[in-house]
Design a protein around this motif. Structure first.
Motif, PDB file in Angstrom:
ATOM      1  N   ARG A  14     -14.487  -6.884  -0.574  1.00  0.00           N
ATOM      2  CA  ARG A  14     -13.522  -7.506  -1.932  1.00  0.00           C
ATOM      3  C   ARG A  14     -15.277  -6.218  -3.092  1.00  0.00           C
ATOM      4  O   ARG A  14     -14.422  -6.150  -3.658  1.00  0.00           O
ATOM      5  CB  ARG A  14     -13.765  -8.615  -1.831  1.00  0.00           C
ATOM      6  CG  ARG A  14     -13.286  -9.287  -3.492  1.00  0.00           C
ATOM      7  CD  ARG A  14     -11.899  -9.984  -2.964  1.00  0.00           C
ATOM      8  NE  ARG A  14     -11.023 -10.202  -4.460  1.00  0.00           N
ATOM      9  CZ  ARG A  14      -9.902 -10.976  -4.685  1.00  0.00           C
ATOM     10  NH1 ARG A  14      -9.594 -11.024  -2.875  1.00  0.00           N
ATOM     11  NH2 ARG A  14      -9.375 -11.287  -5.517  1.00  0.00           N
ATOM     12  N   ILE A  17     -15.602  -2.631  -3.124  1.00  0.00           N
ATOM     13  CA  ILE A  17     -14.896  -2.196  -3.662  1.00  0.00           C
ATOM     14  C   ILE A  17     -14.428  -2.087  -5.014  1.00  0.00           C
ATOM     15  O   ILE A  17     -13.832  -1.042  -6.278  1.00  0.00           O
ATOM     16  CB  ILE A  17     -13.213  -2.174  -3.053  1.00  0.00           C
ATOM     17  CG1 ILE A  17     -13.566  -1.774  -1.377  1.00  0.00           C
ATOM     18  CG2 ILE A  17     -12.361  -1.704  -3.243  1.00  0.00           C
ATOM     19  CD1 ILE A  17     -12.611  -2.116  -0.598  1.00  0.00           C
ATOM     20  N   VAL A  47      -6.753  -1.551   2.083  1.00  0.00           N
ATOM     21  CA  VAL A  47      -6.695  -2.359   1.486  1.00  0.00           C
ATOM     22  C   VAL A  47      -4.916  -3.389   0.628  1.00  0.00           C
ATOM     23  O   VAL A  47      -4.543  -2.218   0.235  1.00  0.00           O
ATOM     24  CB  VAL A  47      -7.627  -2.482  -0.004  1.00  0.00           C
ATOM     25  CG1 VAL A  47      -7.552  -4.505  -0.993  1.00  0.00           C
ATOM     26  CG2 VAL A  47      -8.983  -2.023   0.652  1.00  0.00           C
ATOM     27  N   ARG A  49      -3.387  -6.496  -1.146  1.00  0.00           N
ATOM     28  CA  ARG A  49      -3.327  -7.364  -2.545  1.00  0.00           C
ATOM     29  C   ARG A  49      -2.377  -8.497  -1.723  1.00  0.00           C
ATOM     30  O   ARG A  49      -1.011  -8.296  -1.667  1.00  0.00           O
ATOM     31  CB  ARG A  49      -3.400  -7.557  -3.694  1.00  0.00           C
ATOM     32  CG  ARG A  49      -3.791  -8.593  -3.991  1.00  0.00           C
ATOM     33  CD  ARG A  49      -4.279  -7.893  -5.955  1.00  0.00           C
ATOM     34  NE  ARG A  49      -5.305  -6.983  -5.694  1.00  0.00           N
ATOM     35  CZ  ARG A  49      -6.583  -7.747  -5.908  1.00  0.00           C
ATOM     36  NH1 ARG A  49      -6.561  -9.067  -6.365  1.00  0.00           N
ATOM     37  NH2 ARG A  49      -7.527  -6.921  -6.729  1.00  0.00           N
ATOM     38  N   ARG A  54      -1.046  -2.114   0.580  1.00  0.00           N
ATOM     39  CA  ARG A  54      -1.652  -1.754   1.666  1.00  0.00           C
ATOM     40  C   ARG A  54      -1.779   0.056   1.224  1.00  0.00           C
ATOM     41  O   ARG A  54      -1.018   0.606   1.510  1.00  0.00           O
ATOM     42  CB  ARG A  54      -1.479  -2.039   3.488  1.00  0.00           C
ATOM     43  CG  ARG A  54      -2.094  -1.995   3.942  1.00  0.00           C
ATOM     44  CD  ARG A  54      -1.944  -1.661   5.426  1.00  0.00           C
ATOM     45  NE  ARG A  54      -2.919  -1.699   6.594  1.00  0.00           N
ATOM     46  CZ  ARG A  54      -2.940  -0.764   6.939  1.00  0.00           C
ATOM     47  NH1 ARG A  54      -1.986   0.050   7.633  1.00  0.00           N
ATOM     48  NH2 ARG A  54      -3.939  -0.723   8.299  1.00  0.00           N
ATOM     49  N   THR A 131     -10.687 -13.975   0.580  1.00  0.00           N
ATOM     50  CA  THR A 131     -10.561 -12.562   1.185  1.00  0.00           C
ATOM     51  C   THR A 131     -10.604 -12.917   3.214  1.00  0.00           C
ATOM     52  O   THR A 131     -11.299 -13.529   3.469  1.00  0.00           O
ATOM     53  CB  THR A 131     -11.373 -11.571   0.944  1.00  0.00           C
ATOM     54  OG1 THR A 131     -11.212 -11.402  -0.523  1.00  0.00           O
ATOM     55  CG2 THR A 131     -11.250  -9.772   1.114  1.00  0.00           C
ATOM     56  N   ASP A 140      -7.774  -8.415   3.196  1.00  0.00           N
ATOM     57  CA  ASP A 140      -6.382  -8.238   2.370  1.00  0.00           C
ATOM     58  C   ASP A 140      -7.246  -9.131   1.049  1.00  0.00           C
ATOM     59  O   ASP A 140      -7.586 -10.045   1.453  1.00  0.00           O
ATOM     60  CB  ASP A 140      -5.927  -9.357   3.300  1.00  0.00           C
ATOM     61  CG  ASP A 140      -4.065  -8.937   2.692  1.00  0.00           C
ATOM     62  OD1 ASP A 140      -4.312  -8.988   0.941  1.00  0.00           O
ATOM     63  OD2 ASP A 140      -3.211  -9.922   3.103  1.00  0.00           O
TER      64      ASP A 140
END
Length: 335
Positions: A14, A17, A47, A49, A54, A131, A140
């Motif tokens: 997290r 990125i 990734v 959220r 995705r 996360t 995620d």
């Protein structure tokens, strides 16, 4: 800035990125081979959220042995029990110009970093950011973009130019940093927060919201917080929030901000990995002993987590033995 993200787990991905998206040069360094293989196979990390949108994010990934870069800032996001091994494997690319930054859970990591970096090159912080690593190459981010916040402080408690550069990049990455000049108090405040949420949610295998909405959540949290704050007062540690402010943060984070989140200790437990309880509740208990205060509740919870680990290890051993017997029987039958 040029970053090396040492530890490409949930939080490492997290931070890395988001810093990469903010325009920085980020290389991820990890040792978990299935994770490394998956990222290389698919050309990056998937990734999401809040379980949605995705998508694949290309990243640069190395192992400690293959990385030959010269980063401005090394960010450490390993488990407490893994850090010493990572440091030893990475030391060939450390130099005296680099800064070490970490927002790892628990306490015990600073002393390990001091074996490799000067005090004026160490910055540490705390993160209220959720996360989840779903599996190799799949992460995620919980909460909307810009959700969560973090604190950071220099070990020397004297912010310098590089500290402010890091702060600016974390702001651009929407990590919502706050810079303090209270190093131990900043770190200990998060340790106390985790000593309630991580430990209790893990023991009962519940989401943070399930704890926060329990009618007696306040009483449980208050008992643990009061013990920890009593110890910090004896140790001369000034925390960055009052007891009531810490209780308010627990309430907001569990019921509203991260209600669907399972804490990192839970994620370790269900995957049969050692937890960091000794660096959280156990650390508070040990600090209490040093100052002639017996933190009975923290000691009790530390032992309960170890009991759960012990039980799960026995169950896994039994399952593995049963599977081995079945495989052996199948082989004998086919022969």
């Amino acid at each position: 800035m040029k970053f090396a993200m040492i530890g490409a787990g949930a939080m490492g991905l997290r931070y890395g990125i988001l810093l990469q998206e903010a325009g920085n040069d980020v290389t991820f360094i990890d040792t978990w081979q299935p994770h490394i293989d998956k990222i290389r196979e698919q050309g990056g990390v998937y990734v999401s959220r809040d379980h949605q949108d995705r998508h694949l994010v290309p990243i640069k990934l190395e192992t400690p042995e293959t990385y030959q870069g010269d980063s401005d800032m090394l960010i450490f996001f390993t488990k407490q029990m893994q850090l010493a091994g990572f440091l030893k494997r990475c030391e060939h690319f450390f130099n005296d110009r680099q800064y070490a930054f970490t927002c790892m859970n628990g306490m015990g990591h600073i002393e390990k970093l001091q074996q490799y970096f000067a005090d004026d090159k160490i910055i540490a912080g705390t993160a209220l950011i959720a996360t989840v690593l779903n599996g190799p190459g799949d992460v995620d981010f919980m909460g909307k973009r810009g959700a969560g916040k973090m604190n950071m402080a220099n070990l020397t408690e004297k912010p310098d130019e590089m500290t402010h550069r890091l702060f600016d990049e974390l702001q651009k990455a929407k990590m919502n940093p706050t810079l303090t000049t209270n190093f131990k108090g900043t770190l200990m405040t998060k340790v106390i927060f985790n000593s309630v949420i991580n430990t209790l949610c893990t023991l009962f295998e519940i989401q943070m919201g399930e704890f926060g909405n329990f009618p007696k959540a306040y009483d449980l949290g208050r008992q643990l917080i009061d013990e920890a704050y009593d110890i910090c007062e004896r140790a001369g540690i000034t925390l960055v929030s009052t007891r009531d402010e810490e209780m308010y943060a627990l309430d907001i984070n569990t019921r509203i901000d991260m209600s669907l989140h399972y804490p990192s200790m839970y994620q370790d437990m269900i995957h049969d990995r050692p937890t960091e309880v000794d660096y959280i509740n156990g650390y508070i208990a040990e600090l209490g002993r040093e100052h002639h205060y017996e933190a009975k509740t923290h000691i009790f919870l530390t032992n309960l987590v170890h009991l759960s680990e012990y039980h799960r290890a026995n169950q896994k051993q039994a399952r593995d033995a049963e599977q081995a017997e079945k495989a052996q029987a199948k082989t004998a039958q086919s022969a």
